[in-house]
Design a protein around this motif. Structure first.
Motif, short mmCIF file in Angstrom:
data_model
loop_
_atom_site.label_atom_id
_atom_site.label_comp_id
_atom_site.label_asym_id
_atom_site.label_seq_id
_atom_site.Cartn_x
_atom_site.Cartn_y
_atom_site.Cartn_z
N GLN B 194 0.84 -1.19 0.00
CA GLN B 194 0.00 0.00 0.00
C GLN B 194 0.89 1.25 0.00
OE1 GLN B 194 -3.36 -0.39 0.11
NE2 GLN B 194 -3.69 1.84 -0.04
N VAL B 195 0.50 2.25 -0.78
CA VAL B 195 1.27 3.51 -0.78
C VAL B 195 0.66 4.42 0.29
CG1 VAL B 195 1.99 5.50 -2.14
CG2 VAL B 195 1.81 3.26 -3.22
N GLY B 196 1.23 4.42 1.46
CA GLY B 196 0.77 5.27 2.57
C GLY B 196 -0.72 5.14 2.79
N ASP B 197 -1.39 6.29 2.92
CA ASP B 197 -2.83 6.27 3.16
C ASP B 197 -3.61 6.56 1.88
OD1 ASP B 197 -1.99 8.82 2.82
OD2 ASP B 197 -2.84 9.64 4.66
N THR B 198 -2.96 6.35 0.72
CA THR B 198 -3.63 6.64 -0.55
C THR B 198 -4.41 5.42 -1.04
OG1 THR B 198 -1.83 5.84 -1.92
CG2 THR B 198 -1.67 8.13 -1.18
N ASP B 199 -5.08 5.58 -2.17
CA ASP B 199 -5.81 4.45 -2.77
C ASP B 199 -4.95 3.70 -3.78
OD1 ASP B 199 -8.27 4.90 -1.44
OD2 ASP B 199 -8.60 6.65 -2.71
N TYR B 200 -3.65 3.89 -3.68
CA TYR B 200 -2.76 3.24 -4.65
C TYR B 200 -1.93 2.14 -3.98
CZ TYR B 200 -3.80 7.38 -7.41
OH TYR B 200 -4.44 8.36 -8.11
N THR B 201 -1.61 1.16 -4.79
CA THR B 201 -0.66 0.14 -4.33
C THR B 201 0.53 0.15 -5.28
OG1 THR B 201 -1.70 -1.60 -5.64
CG2 THR B 201 -2.41 -1.39 -3.34
N MET B 226 2.08 0.78 -10.45
CA MET B 226 1.20 1.39 -9.45
C MET B 226 -0.24 1.13 -9.88
SD MET B 226 1.30 5.23 -7.95
CE MET B 226 2.90 5.21 -7.19
N THR B 227 -1.05 0.78 -8.92
CA THR B 227 -2.45 0.47 -9.22
C THR B 227 -3.38 1.37 -8.42
OG1 THR B 227 -1.79 -1.83 -9.53
CG2 THR B 227 -4.15 -1.42 -9.28
N ASP B 228 -4.36 1.93 -9.13
CA ASP B 228 -5.41 2.70 -8.45
C ASP B 228 -6.46 1.69 -8.00
OD1 ASP B 228 -7.52 4.26 -7.67
OD2 ASP B 228 -7.26 5.74 -9.27
N THR B 229 -6.54 1.45 -6.72
CA THR B 229 -7.44 0.38 -6.24
C THR B 229 -8.92 0.72 -6.42
OG1 THR B 229 -7.23 1.32 -4.02
CG2 THR B 229 -5.81 -0.55 -4.53
N GLN B 235 -0.42 1.74 -13.89
CA GLN B 235 0.63 2.40 -14.67
C GLN B 235 1.96 1.80 -14.26
OE1 GLN B 235 0.60 6.71 -14.50
NE2 GLN B 235 -1.46 6.83 -15.37
N SER B 236 2.79 1.51 -15.27
CA SER B 236 4.08 0.87 -14.97
C SER B 236 5.24 1.77 -15.41
CB SER B 236 4.19 -0.47 -15.70
OG SER B 236 3.20 -1.32 -15.22
N GLY B 237 6.37 1.54 -14.82
CA GLY B 237 7.55 2.33 -15.21
C GLY B 237 8.81 1.74 -14.61
N GLU B 238 9.91 2.37 -14.96
CA GLU B 238 11.20 1.92 -14.46
C GLU B 238 11.86 3.10 -13.76
OE1 GLU B 238 13.48 -1.25 -16.86
OE2 GLU B 238 14.62 0.62 -17.05
#
Lengths: 276, 447
Positions: B194-201, B226-229, B235-238
Motif C-alpha cells: 500500500q502507498v501510505g494512506d492513498t488508494d494506490y498500491t 502502481m495500481t489505483d485500487t 501504470q508501470s515504469g522503471e
C-alpha cells in the motif's frame, strides 16, 4: 595508452603546474619587493605556462578517468585552482595590470596545494553522481569560485593600495582605486551569476537523485549564505552607491564564505555533500 | 499607513531580513537539527540547551519565526516589485527619448567630440539611430540637430525580474513544503504494498543491481507498477538513481536498497509461517505468543574480522550470513550469525533463513509546486543576466554651431567604463580614417 599511464602523466603535469604556480608566486613577490618589471613579466609568462600545463593535466585525467575530473575533493580542488587562474588570465587580458598576479597566485597556489594533499585515486562514480547535472553544477562552481577568487585578490589590492598612496611603484603598476573597485564588482557579478546557476543546477540534480531540490544540507545552506552575502554586496553597491573600502571588505568576507563552503563545510559540517 | 508600507517594502528592510536570514542559516547549519530535547541537554550546557530549545534552533528551518521571516521577505519583495513596476514600465515605454535624456543628463555628461556620429554609434553597437531636432538643455540654441540611440532597453528589467523570480522560488518552495506528500515503500520483486494512506498500491516487478567489474554499483533499477485500487487502472515504469518514474502524477525515486531473506518457521517439521523480512525488520512468530525474531544484519560474503566481529569480504553472495536476535516477551533470548542451511531451534519451532535477495526502497513524492520553484529559478537567472550583461546604455550627439558633434552617453551600471569604450571607438575610427586617407593619398601620388 592505458588509463593508468594517462594518470601517471597527469600526476607529472600536475606537479609541474603546481611548481609553476609556486615560481610565479615567488616572482610576483619579488616584483613587488624589488619593484623590477622583469620579475613581473616572467611571472606572467610562467603563470600562463603553468595554466597550459594544468589544462593538459586536467585533460589527461579526463581521458584516464573516462569522465570529467569533477567528482571528489582532489578533482574539484585542482579544477578550482584552474578556474581561478582562468579568471585571472581573462581579467589580466581585459584590464592589463600585472600586479594582480601578486595577489591571485598565492590563492591559486594554496588551492592547488590543498588538492595535492588529497587522494588522487580514481574511483568509479556512485550512481547518484552519474548525472549531466553534476557536470553543469560543478563546472559552474569552478567559474563562480574562480571569479570570486579574483574579486578577493582585487579587493585586497584595493585595501593595500590605500596604504601605499606615497609609492610611485604602486601608482604606476596598480590601477587607481576606482578602477580596482570596478574590476572587483565585475568579478563579483560574474561569480554571482554562476553561483546562482550552481544552486539552480544543484537543486535540479538533487530533485532527480534524491527527490528533494532543497533539503537544508550544510553545503546547500552555506552556498545560500554565500549567495546572500554577495546579494547584500550587490544591493548596497547598486542601490546605495556603496563603493570603495566597505565594498572591498565585503568582497573579502564573501570569499572567506566561499572557502568555508568549499572546505570548511566538508571538514566541520558533513552532510550529503560529504563526497564533494 | 503609507509610511509603514514604505518601510516594509524598503531596501533597508530587505537587507535587515537578509542579514537575519544569514544568522539563521549559520545557526541551522552549526547546531545539529531535529534531535530530541534530551540530546541538546547532554550535548550543551543547561543554559545553551535551554536557549536552543526556546528559540527553536533545534529545527530552525521549520520554526515559526523562520517561516515568519520568509513571509516578511516575500512581502518585501512583492511590495518592492509592485512599487517599481509602474516606474519601470513608464521608463521602458516612454523614457528613452532624446528629450528625456537631455533633460536628465543634459549637463556634464559629454563623453567625446566627433565628426561622424553615425559611424561612432554603429561602432558602439547602437543600431536604431533616431535623428531629430531638439532644444538643447542649456537653452543657448534652438532646434539643435540631434542623433540619439538606446541599446539593451530590456536591461532595466533585470533586478525586477530577478526579484520576481526570488519571490516565486520562495512561494513555490513554501507551498511545496506545506502541500507535498511523501511515502516510502520497500520490498522485493513480486511484493505489492500500500502507498501510505492513498488508494494506490505499488508492485515491485523487478529489481536489479548492476555491478561493475570491481564490484562497485553502476546502477540500481526497479521496475514498478502502481495500481489505483478504486478503478483498477495501472501504470508501470522503471525507476533508477537520477531517473525517477512518474506514475499517476507521483514521482517514484529509487532511493536505497538493502538485503532481505525468506524466513520459514516450522513446527514439528510442518511449515507454519513464511515471510520475506528485510534486514532491520522484526517479525512475530504467530503460533508462539511472545516469541519474535529480529533480522538485524546480513553479510553476503560472511567472515570474521580480526576483532572477532562479523563482516563481509565482498558484495557477492559467496557465503551468506544472517545476524539475528530472538526475543521472548521483549527479553532477548540470544543472538548469533546464522549460515545458510543452519537453523534456530526453540522448543518445537525451527526457523531458517533462506533465499537472500536485494530489496528496494522506493520513495514516492508529489510536490505540486516544484514547477513553480523551477519557473522562479529560471526568472532569477534571466533577471541576473539582464541586470549584469544587458546593461542599458544611451548615446546622444548634438551638433554645435560650428558643425562639430558633441557626444553624450549614459549607462546605469559602469558609466565610466561605457564612456571609456565610446572614446576608444572614436579613436579607432579616427585612426582608421587617417590611415585610409594616407592610403588614398599614396595611391594618388602613384597615379
Amino acid at each position: 595508452m592505458s588509463s593508468d599511464q594517462f594518470l601517471q602523466i597527469e600526476n607529472v603535469l600536475f606537479t609541474i603546474a603546481m611548481a609553476g604556480y609556486l615560481a610565479a608566486m615567488v616572482l610576483y613577490a619579488l616584483f613587488l619587493v624589488f619593484r623590477k618589471d622583469v620579475f613581473g613579466i616572467w611571472a606572467g609568462h610562467i603563470t600562463a605556462a603553468a595554466f597550459a600545463v594544468h589544462t593538459a593535466a586536467l585533460v589527461t585525467r579526463t581521458i584516464g578517468a573516462g569522465r570529467l575530473p569533477l567528482s571528489n575533493q582532489y578533482e574539484f580542488a585542482t579544477s578550482f585552482a584552474w578556474g581561478i587562474c582562468a579568471c585571472f588570465l581573462i581579467f589580466l587580458w581585459k584590464y592589463r595590470f600585472r600586479a594582480l598576479g601578486a595577489f591571485v597566485t598565492p590563492v591559486i597556489f594554496i588551492v592547488i596545494a590543498y588538492a595535492a594533499m588529497q587522494s588522487k585515486e580514481v574511483r568509479e562514480l556512485m550512481p547518484a553522481l552519474r548525472s549531466n547535472w553534476l557536470v553543469l553544477h560543478v563546472s559552474s562552481a569552478i567559474i563562480s569560485y574562480g571569479a570570486f577568487g579574483v574579486s578577493f585578490a582585487v579587493s585586497l589590492m584595493f585595501l593595500i593600495r590605500g596604504k601605499m598612496s606615497g609609492s610611485t611603484f604602486w601608482q604606476e603598476h596598480v590601477p587607481e582605486e576606482k578602477r580596482l573597485d570596478l574590476i572587483s564588482y565585475r568579478a563579483v557579478s560574474l561569480g554571482f551569476l554562476f553561483l546562482t546557476f550552481v544552486m539552480v543546477s544543484g537543486a535540479i540534480w538533487a530533485e532527480r537523485a534524491w527527490g528533494s531540490y532543497w533539503s537544508w544540507d550544510p553545503k546547500e545552506t552555506w552556498s545560500l549564505i554565500t549567495w546572500i552575502i554577495y546579494a547584500i554586496y550587490l544591493h548596497l553597491r547598486i542601490s546605495k552607491g556603496w563603493k570603495g573600502k566597505s565594498a572591498a571588505i565585503f568582497a573579502v568576507i564573501g570569499f572567506i564564505c566561499v572557502i568555508f563552503t568549499y572546505i570548511g563545510v566538508n571538514i566541520f559540517l558533513p552532510g550529503i555533500h560529504s563526497y564533494a | 499607513m503609507k509610511k509603514t508600507l514604505r518601510a516594509v517594502f524598503s531596501m533597508r528592510t530587505a537587507l535587515i531580513l537578509l542579514g537575519i536570514l544569514v544568522i539563521a542559516c549559520v545557526a541551522g547549519s552549526v547546531i545539529p537539527q531535529g534531535e530530541e530535547a534530551a540530546w541538546y541537554m547532554s550535548a550543551y550546557s543547561r543554559q545553551a540547551a535551554g536557549a536552543i530549545l526556546a528559540l527553536g534552533l533545534d529545527d530552525v528551518f521549520h520554526c515559526p519565526w523562520f517561516i515568519a521571516l520568509a513571509v516578511f521577505l516575500c512581502l518585501n519583495l512583492l511590495g518592492c516589485n509592485l512599487v517599481r513596476f509602474p516606474q519601470l514600465f513608464r521608463q521602458f515605454k516612454e523614457g528613452f527619448t532624446p528629450e528625456r535624456f537631455l533633460k536628465a543628463r543634459g549637463k556634464g555628461e559629454a563623453v567625446t567630440a566627433c565628426t561622424d556620429p553615425e559611424a561612432l554609434f554603429a561602432a558602439c553597437g547602437f543600431r536604431n539611430v533616431h535623428k531629430t531636432v531638439v532644444q538643447a538643455a542649456d537653452g543657448a540654441q534652438t532646434d539643435t540637430p540631434c542623433i540619439y540611440a538606446v541599446k539593451n532597453k530590456a536591461g532595466i528589467w533585470g533586478a525586477w525580474v530577478c526579484h520576481l523570480g526570488m519571490l516565486i522560488v520562495i512561494l513555490g518552495f513554501g507551498l511545496g513544503q506545506m502541500l507535498q506528500v511523501q511515502y516510502a515503500v520497500y520490498g522485493v520483486p513480486g511484493q505489492t504494498k500500500q502507498v501510505g494512506d492513498t488508494d494506490y498500491t505499488l508492485t515491485i516487478d523487478d529489481f536489479t543491481v548492476e555491478l561493475r567489474e570491481d564490484d562497485t554499483v553502476e546502477q540500481y533499477t526497479a521496475a514498478i507498477t502502481m495500481t489505483d485500487t478504486r478503478t483498477g487502472e495501472t501504470q508501470s515504469g522503471e525507476t533508477s538513481v537520477n531517473h525517477p518514474a512518474t506514475l499517476f502524477g507521483m514521482r517514484c525515486y529509487q532511493n536505497s536498497t538493502g538485503w532481505a531473506a525468506d524466513i520459514r518457521v516450522y513446527k514439528d517439521e510442518e511449515l507454519i509461517q513464511e515471510e520475506v523480512l528485510c534486514a532491520g525488520e522484526t517479525m512475530d512468530i504467530e503460533d508462539a505468543e511472545g516469541l519474535s525474531l529480529a533480522f538485524s544484519a546480513f553479510y553476503p560474503d560472511y567472515e570474521q574480522g580480526p576483532d572477532g566481529m562479523p563482516r563481509t569480504a565482498s558484495g557477492k553472495l559467496n557465503n551468506p550470513g544472517y545476524l539475528y536476535r530472538l526475543f521472548y516477551q521483549g527479553e532477548m533470548l540470544g543472538m548469533n550469525v546464522l549460515m545458510e542451511k543452519e537453523a534456530i531451534t526453540v522448543d518445537a519451532y525451527t526457523i531458517i533463513f533462506t533465499d537472500p535477495q536485494s530489496y528496494t526502497l522506493i520513495q514516492i513524492k508529489r510536490d505540486p509546486f516544484t514547477w513553480l520553484a523551477g519557473i522562479g529559478a529560471a526568472l532569477v537567472m534571466a533577471g541576473l543576466f539582464l541586470a549584469f550583461y544587458l546593461r542599458t546604455a544611451e548615446l546622444c550627439a548634438l551638433r554645435g554651431a560650428d558643425g562639430s558633434w558633441q557626444v553624450m552617453g549614459y549607462s546605469r551600471k559602469g558609466g565610466e567604463e561605457f564612456a571609456g569604450m565610446v572614446r576608444e571607438k572614436r579613436e579607432e575610427l579616427e585612426a582608421e580614417k587617417t590611415s585610409h586617407g594616407k592610403e588614398k593619398g599614396e595611391a594618388g601620388d602613384e597615379q
